[in-house]
Motif scaffolding. Structure first.
Motif, PDB file in Angstrom:
ATOM      1  N   GLY A   1       0.804  -1.218   0.000  1.00 31.84           N
ATOM      2  CA  GLY A   1       0.000   0.000   0.000  1.00 31.84           C
ATOM      3  C   GLY A   1       0.833   1.261   0.000  1.00 31.84           C
ATOM      4  N   GLU A   2       0.153   2.377   0.141  1.00 30.52           N
ATOM      5  CA  GLU A   2       0.794   3.690   0.107  1.00 30.52           C
ATOM      6  C   GLU A   2       1.632   3.911   1.367  1.00 30.52           C
TER       7      GLU A   2
ATOM      8  N   TRP B   1       4.512   8.951   3.427  1.00 32.43           N
ATOM      9  CA  TRP B   1       5.677   9.803   3.171  1.00 32.43           C
ATOM     10  C   TRP B   1       5.662  11.091   3.979  1.00 32.43           C
TER      11      TRP B   1
END
Length: 327
Positions: free
Chosen positions: A275-276, A279
């Protein structure tokens, strides 16, 4: 037109000469030759190496802090001895790497001052706390596992001293990774409470470990030139994918759940798709706002100040010995 060269200034001649040297240098890189300290190299190559090697050295030294406070609290004498050996290894890695950076003309004092002043960075992963004994297992398994994935290609780095230092570093990191995985295996096969500790550690360390490889390729500032000069052999995303593919089956063997609801196996590519990555958290940690940024730097500054007398004594002894030999 045959006399154009007579109108070339000294500066232009130097530019042409440097361009020819740079072309010969790149030809050596492309031919897989090793660059040694006394060889000519572009200033940008030297600067890139100093930045990377010093950041690596800082990371090894700061990396002792999350684990050092667990040496006295390790559950058995065997665990204490193994963890003590590991922390000692990390100190040695920092020494090798500072020595490698010195071959590029960067003094150790200068590099340490950059770290203590906040000008130089170290790996974001070491700004997270070690809350339980399971965290020591997770660091060995995940953090050192990610380090190995990143560092093995560095054994083929184009700069000789760095590549040679990494051979021993990687051998010792392999021991660290096995030590961590054994801790996690013991906890995962233990009581329900012990397995819960292992799962909690995996939950907290998984995403920071994926961030260890650096920003996505499209946002990486230095990857193109580092790859061109064969300082790096793989991109950030390639290394991250290799780590995920290797680590997910290990988690399944432990009977633990990777904390990613989007994780799935792509049968066509054979890769685990994840998944993401958060960041925004990565950027906050790099900016100095992680859970332990201030604590880590305070500890390093205190250690540096407390050790001033040792450095002064060593310098005085060296000067005394120099004068004695001269006499």
């Amino acid at each position: 037109m045959y006399t154009q060269a007579l109108n070339v200034s000294d500066g232009d001649e130097r530019t042409i000469e440097d361009a020819e040297r740079a072309a010969r240098f790149q030809a050596r890189i492309d031919a897989e030759e090793r660059i040694e300290p006394n060889d000519w190299m572009p200033a940008a190559y030297r600067k890139t190496l100093v930045r990377q090697i010093s950041q690596h050295a800082h990371s090894e030294v700061v990396g002792m802090l999350p684990e050092g406070n667990w040496i006295t609290r390790a559950p058995t004498l065997r665990r204490k001895a193994a963890l003590l050996a590991k922390v000692q290894d990390e100190c040695g890695h920092g020494l090798y790497l500072y020595a490698a950076a010195e071959t590029l003309g960067a003094s150790r004092e200068e590099l340490v001052d950059q770290l203590l002043s906040g000008k130089a960075k170290y790996s974001s992963i070491f700004n997270y706390p070690t809350l339980t004994w399971a965290d020591i297992g997770a660091i060995g398994w995940l953090v050192d596992g990610a380090a190995i994935m990143n560092q093995i290609p560095l054994c083929r780095c184009s700069y000789g001293p760095y590549a040679r230092a990494m051979i021993r570093v990687c051998k010792e990191e392999s021991f660290h990774q096995r030590q961590g995985y054994e801790i996690m295996l013991t906890l995962a096969k233990g009581s329900a409470e012990q397995k819960a500790l292992a799962q909690d550690a995996l939950n907290r360390w998984w995403w920071p470990c994926l961030m260890m490889f650096g920003p996505p390729d499209q946002a990486s500032q230095h990857s193109d030139t580092s790859t061109k000069w064969k300082i790096k052999r793989f991109s950030n995303d390639e290394l991250r994918q290799k780590f995920v593919d290797a680590t997910v089956p290990q988690a399944h063997y432990l009977g633990l759940t990777v904390p990613d609801p989007d994780l799935k196996k792509n049968d066509a590519t054979g890769h685990w798709e994840y998944g993401e990555i958060p960041w925004d958290e990565f950027k906050q940690v790099l900016a100095g706002n992680g859970p332990c940024n201030r604590d880590r730097m305070a500890a390093r500054r205190k250690a540096h100040d407390d050790g001033a007398w040792v450095r002064e004594a060593a310098a005085a002894y060296a000067e005394k010995r120099k004068k004695k030999l001269a006499a």
